[in-house]
Design a protein around this motif. Structure first.
Motif, PDB file in Angstrom:
ATOM      1  N   GLY A   1       0.945  -1.166  -0.017  1.00 32.70           N
ATOM      2  CA  GLY A   1       0.043   0.060   0.046  1.00 32.70           C
ATOM      3  C   GLY A   1       0.762   1.235  -0.110  1.00 32.70           C
ATOM      4  O   GLY A   1       1.844   1.168  -0.789  1.00 32.70           O
ATOM      5  N   SER A   2       0.691   2.333   0.660  1.00 34.40           N
ATOM      6  CA  SER A   2       1.351   3.398   0.610  1.00 34.40           C
ATOM      7  C   SER A   2       2.833   2.962   1.464  1.00 34.40           C
ATOM      8  O   SER A   2       3.641   3.489   1.270  1.00 34.40           O
ATOM      9  CB  SER A   2       0.813   4.663   1.256  1.00 34.40           C
ATOM     10  OG  SER A   2       0.675   4.564   2.684  1.00 34.40           O
ATOM     11  N   GLY A   3       2.469   2.069   2.627  1.00 33.54           N
ATOM     12  CA  GLY A   3       3.672   1.588   3.241  1.00 33.54           C
ATOM     13  C   GLY A   3       3.572  -0.010   2.752  1.00 33.54           C
ATOM     14  O   GLY A   3       2.312  -0.469   2.573  1.00 33.54           O
TER      15      GLY A   3
ATOM     16  N   ASN B   1       2.973  10.234  -4.792  1.00 35.65           N
ATOM     17  CA  ASN B   1       3.302   9.010  -4.079  1.00 35.65           C
ATOM     18  C   ASN B   1       2.294   8.118  -4.258  1.00 35.65           C
ATOM     19  O   ASN B   1       2.163   6.914  -3.693  1.00 35.65           O
ATOM     20  CB  ASN B   1       3.450   9.396  -2.452  1.00 35.65           C
ATOM     21  CG  ASN B   1       2.275  10.056  -1.961  1.00 35.65           C
ATOM     22  OD1 ASN B   1       1.537  10.756  -2.547  1.00 35.65           O
ATOM     23  ND2 ASN B   1       1.827   9.405  -0.848  1.00 35.65           N
TER      24      ASN B   1
ATOM     25  N   ALA C   1      -3.647  -4.926   0.937  1.00 31.31           N
ATOM     26  CA  ALA C   1      -3.551  -3.348   0.998  1.00 31.31           C
ATOM     27  C   ALA C   1      -3.761  -2.621  -0.225  1.00 31.31           C
ATOM     28  O   ALA C   1      -4.124  -3.067  -1.212  1.00 31.31           O
ATOM     29  CB  ALA C   1      -2.243  -3.008   1.597  1.00 31.31           C
ATOM     30  N   GLY C   2      -3.510  -1.207  -0.059  1.00 31.04           N
ATOM     31  CA  GLY C   2      -3.970  -0.196  -1.175  1.00 31.04           C
ATOM     32  C   GLY C   2      -3.710  -0.844  -2.277  1.00 31.04           C
ATOM     33  O   GLY C   2      -4.694  -0.877  -3.332  1.00 31.04           O
ATOM     34  N   ILE C   3      -2.546  -1.060  -2.831  1.00 27.93           N
ATOM     35  CA  ILE C   3      -2.051  -1.540  -4.198  1.00 27.93           C
ATOM     36  C   ILE C   3      -2.618  -2.593  -4.433  1.00 27.93           C
ATOM     37  O   ILE C   3      -3.050  -3.314  -5.385  1.00 27.93           O
ATOM     38  CB  ILE C   3      -0.491  -1.363  -4.429  1.00 27.93           C
ATOM     39  CG1 ILE C   3      -0.026   0.066  -4.075  1.00 27.93           C
ATOM     40  CG2 ILE C   3      -0.079  -1.782  -5.845  1.00 27.93           C
ATOM     41  CD1 ILE C   3       1.472   0.465  -4.086  1.00 27.93           C
TER      42      ILE C   3
ATOM     43  N   GLU D   1       0.160   5.170 -12.028  1.00 29.28           N
ATOM     44  CA  GLU D   1      -0.705   4.128 -13.356  1.00 29.28           C
ATOM     45  C   GLU D   1      -0.933   5.326 -14.347  1.00 29.28           C
ATOM     46  O   GLU D   1      -0.638   4.671 -15.332  1.00 29.28           O
ATOM     47  CB  GLU D   1      -1.462   3.437 -12.446  1.00 29.28           C
ATOM     48  CG  GLU D   1      -1.871   2.179 -12.874  1.00 29.28           C
ATOM     49  CD  GLU D   1      -2.854   1.287 -12.236  1.00 29.28           C
ATOM     50  OE1 GLU D   1      -2.698   1.083 -11.005  1.00 29.28           O
ATOM     51  OE2 GLU D   1      -3.764   0.689 -12.794  1.00 29.28           O
TER      52      GLU D   1
ATOM     53  N   THR E   1      -0.259   5.309  -6.161  1.00 29.55           N
ATOM     54  CA  THR E   1       0.101   4.812  -7.503  1.00 29.55           C
ATOM     55  C   THR E   1      -1.049   4.766  -8.422  1.00 29.55           C
ATOM     56  O   THR E   1      -0.724   4.678  -9.634  1.00 29.55           O
ATOM     57  CB  THR E   1       0.275   3.204  -6.935  1.00 29.55           C
ATOM     58  OG1 THR E   1      -0.684   2.820  -5.960  1.00 29.55           O
ATOM     59  CG2 THR E   1       1.719   2.747  -6.559  1.00 29.55           C
ATOM     60  N   ARG E   2      -1.998   5.432  -8.193  1.00 31.07           N
ATOM     61  CA  ARG E   2      -3.117   5.760  -9.001  1.00 31.07           C
ATOM     62  C   ARG E   2      -2.717   6.737 -10.047  1.00 31.07           C
ATOM     63  O   ARG E   2      -2.494   6.597 -11.261  1.00 31.07           O
ATOM     64  CB  ARG E   2      -4.377   6.417  -8.426  1.00 31.07           C
ATOM     65  CG  ARG E   2      -5.202   5.002  -7.795  1.00 31.07           C
ATOM     66  CD  ARG E   2      -6.100   5.594  -6.922  1.00 31.07           C
ATOM     67  NE  ARG E   2      -5.676   6.068  -5.445  1.00 31.07           N
ATOM     68  CZ  ARG E   2      -6.189   5.994  -4.401  1.00 31.07           C
ATOM     69  NH1 ARG E   2      -7.575   5.744  -4.446  1.00 31.07           N
ATOM     70  NH2 ARG E   2      -5.666   6.403  -3.370  1.00 31.07           N
TER      71      ARG E   2
HETATM   72  P1  ADP Z   1      -1.810   2.759   4.178  1.00 32.72           P
HETATM   73  O1  ADP Z   1      -0.485   2.321   4.209  1.00 32.72           O
HETATM   74  O2  ADP Z   1      -1.808   4.215   4.468  1.00 32.72           O
HETATM   75  O3  ADP Z   1      -2.699   2.001   5.318  1.00 32.72           O
HETATM   76  P2  ADP Z   1      -3.046   1.784   1.829  1.00 32.72           P
HETATM   77  O4  ADP Z   1      -2.720   0.416   2.155  1.00 32.72           O
HETATM   78  O5  ADP Z   1      -4.708   2.317   2.064  1.00 32.72           O
HETATM   79  O6  ADP Z   1      -2.091   2.743   2.935  1.00 32.72           O
HETATM   80  O7  ADP Z   1      -2.617   1.944   0.595  1.00 32.72           O
HETATM   81  C1  ADP Z   1      -2.863   3.333  -0.026  1.00 32.72           C
HETATM   82  C2  ADP Z   1      -1.973   3.281  -1.140  1.00 32.72           C
HETATM   83  O8  ADP Z   1      -2.727   2.359  -2.106  1.00 32.72           O
HETATM   84  C3  ADP Z   1      -2.326   4.778  -2.167  1.00 32.72           C
HETATM   85  O9  ADP Z   1      -1.373   5.779  -1.764  1.00 32.72           O
HETATM   86  C4  ADP Z   1      -2.347   4.103  -3.570  1.00 32.72           C
HETATM   87  O10 ADP Z   1      -0.861   4.389  -3.814  1.00 32.72           O
HETATM   88  C5  ADP Z   1      -2.551   2.699  -3.310  1.00 32.72           C
HETATM   89  N1  ADP Z   1      -4.008   2.716  -3.911  1.00 32.72           N
HETATM   90  C6  ADP Z   1      -5.250   2.714  -3.743  1.00 32.72           C
HETATM   91  N2  ADP Z   1      -6.159   2.277  -4.500  1.00 32.72           N
HETATM   92  C7  ADP Z   1      -5.476   2.158  -5.635  1.00 32.72           C
HETATM   93  C8  ADP Z   1      -5.905   1.669  -6.980  1.00 32.72           C
HETATM   94  N3  ADP Z   1      -7.328   1.712  -7.436  1.00 32.72           N
HETATM   95  N4  ADP Z   1      -5.067   1.646  -7.871  1.00 32.72           N
HETATM   96  C9  ADP Z   1      -3.835   1.755  -7.652  1.00 32.72           C
HETATM   97  N5  ADP Z   1      -3.201   2.038  -6.443  1.00 32.72           N
HETATM   98  C10 ADP Z   1      -4.312   2.151  -5.326  1.00 32.72           C
END
Ligand code: ADP
Length: 398
Positions: A208-210, A280, A328-330, A286, A282-283
């Motif tokens: 994700g972001s981390g 920072n 996670a996010g990515i 991309e 990834t959306r």
């Molecule tokens: P945290 O570490 O703050 O908990 P997350 O796991 O929620 O973070 O990840 C957030 C990150 O995930 C965003 O900064 C972005 O880089 C990435 N992200 C979220 N949704 C998408 C998506 N639909 N496509 C690509 N990357 C995404």
């Protein structure tokens, strides 16, 4: 039945989720942001309704009061006493904690002692703990550590090859992070995909972001990518991940910048942001890559290469793998990034991607039936792990 609240206190924020346990039912969630500011933000989501207020929130105690007051005003609870346990996420548990514990004097003392290892979060965890303790003196408080799950690593996986006196005297070693998430994912993966496999080998990619990866055998962490702090391992939103340590000395000489300034840049201005010069998130990377932006393409490839290399390394470390999971996010949202990573491991590991599944959403298998290793996407849930440990504390089984 008992109401338990999972909280994550940062330096200027409190994120919270109220659960009915043991049903694991989320009653409401929200956050307090910009603590210390006249224009603080309080938000809560309950029964499909969202409420948001901007008001002065000068310290954590005010933030906690706002949360509890809203719970009563919105008839979510009749009185504060209904909340039986508060589970605090704590980033760094050092060598002291290999599982969640009651947040007692000993725990408080150790979290304070570990501030040098986590100067960003540890003081905020303590401030948040005191604020909740004052508001809910009768609730059981527990600490759930990001590092605890990784305490099963052996010395060859956590010792840094520095003079051993530093390892001993300053406890300078790998601790890892995201442990609560990797633990949740390993449990869920076992339940959903590996019921019949003994001593299952999982490579967990929390990206994700981390971002961090963990090699997990039989539900226990064998190795993980983050190091002394969450700066280590794969490249991230704004963090470098692993680098040759001489980069620090060289850049300090070149720029005249102090190592603390560079360290801050390695944490906050590097990773996707640093390489792309754009974002920072990834959306954005991309979409930049889709438009042909070369630095976005480079940043994406660099990230995918690093994740792929760690998967390869963990495949060897575990002597094979029964499951590779993304979260996670990515990992949960981006089929494009998952493919970028899988393309770099598919030949070596015999992985075949199901492109259609990879482009759909939610928990799913994204490998084809003829893939040598099953690859899945599992949404993570760190809060429910905190709520589960709260309930265990109430039952006396923590
Ligand atoms: P945290 O570490 O703050 O908990 P997350 O796991 O929620 O973070 O990840 C957030 C990150 O995930 C965003 O900064 C972005 O880089 C990435 N992200 C979220 N949704 C998408 C998506 N639909 N496509 C690509 N990357 C995404």
């Amino acid at each position: 039945m008992a109401k338990c609240i999972a909280v994550n206190c940062g330096s200027s924020s409190i994120k919270y989720k109220l659960y009915e346990m043991p049903e694991e039912k989320v009653i409401c969630s929200g956050q307090v942001e910009r603590i210390g500011h006249e224009d603080g933000i309080f938000s809560i989501k309950f029964n499909g309704q969202a409420r948001k207020e901007i008001l002065p929130i000068m310290d954590h105690a005010v933030g906690v009061e706002l949360i509890l007051k809203a719970l009563v005003e919105m008839n979510i609870i009749a009185s504060f006493d209904e909340i039986k346990a508060v589970g605090h996420r704590v980033v760094q548990g050092g060598k002291y904690f290999s599982k969640s514990v009651i947040f007692d004097d000993y725990c408080e003392e150790k979290v304070a002692e570990l501030i040098p290892l986590d100067p960003l979060h540890a003081p905020a965890h303590l401030t948040g703990f005191h604020a909740f303790k004052k508001a809910l003196p009768n609730a059981v408080a527990i600490a759930v550590f990001d590092t605890a799950f990784h305490q099963t690593m052996e010395a060859e996986d956590y010792v840094f090859p520095i003079p051993y006196e530093y390892t001993e005297k300053y406890a300078c070693r790998r601790y890892g992070a995201h442990g609560t998430s990797h633990n949740y994912l390993a449990i869920k993966a076992k339940e959903d995909y590996l019921k019949d496999v003994d001593d299952e080998r999982i490579i967990s990619c929390h990206i994700g972001s981390g971002s961090s990866l963990a090699a997990i055998r039989g539900g226990k962490c064998v190795a993980t990518t983050m190091g002394l702090t969450p700066l280590g391992g794969v490249m991230m939103g704004t963090r470098t991940g692993d680098m040759d340590p001489s980069v620090m000395d060289y850049l300090s000489t070149c720029t005249g910048k102090d190592v603390h300034v560079l360290y801050d840049e390695f944490n906050k201005k590097s990773g996707f942001l640093g390489v792309s010069g754009k974002s920072n998130d990834t959306r954005d990377i991309e979409s930049g890559a889709a438009e042909g932006d070369e630095r976005c393409i480079l940043a994406a490839n660099l990230f995918a290469r690093r994740v792929a290399d760690f998967i390869g390394s963990y495949f060897v470390r575990l002597g094979g793998a029964d499951l590779i999971l993304f979260s996670a996010g990515i990992g949960e949202n981006s089929g494009w990034f998952r493919k970028l990573i899988i393309d770099r491991i598919s030949d070596a590991l015999g992985i075949v991607l199901d492109e259609e599944a990879n482009n759909s959403r939610g928990e799913k298998v994204i490998s084809a039936p003829n893939s040598k290793i099953k690859v899945v996407v599992i949404p993570t849930d760190e809060e429910v792990m905190i709520a589960r440990d709260c309930y265990k504390a109430l039952e006396g089984t923590l």
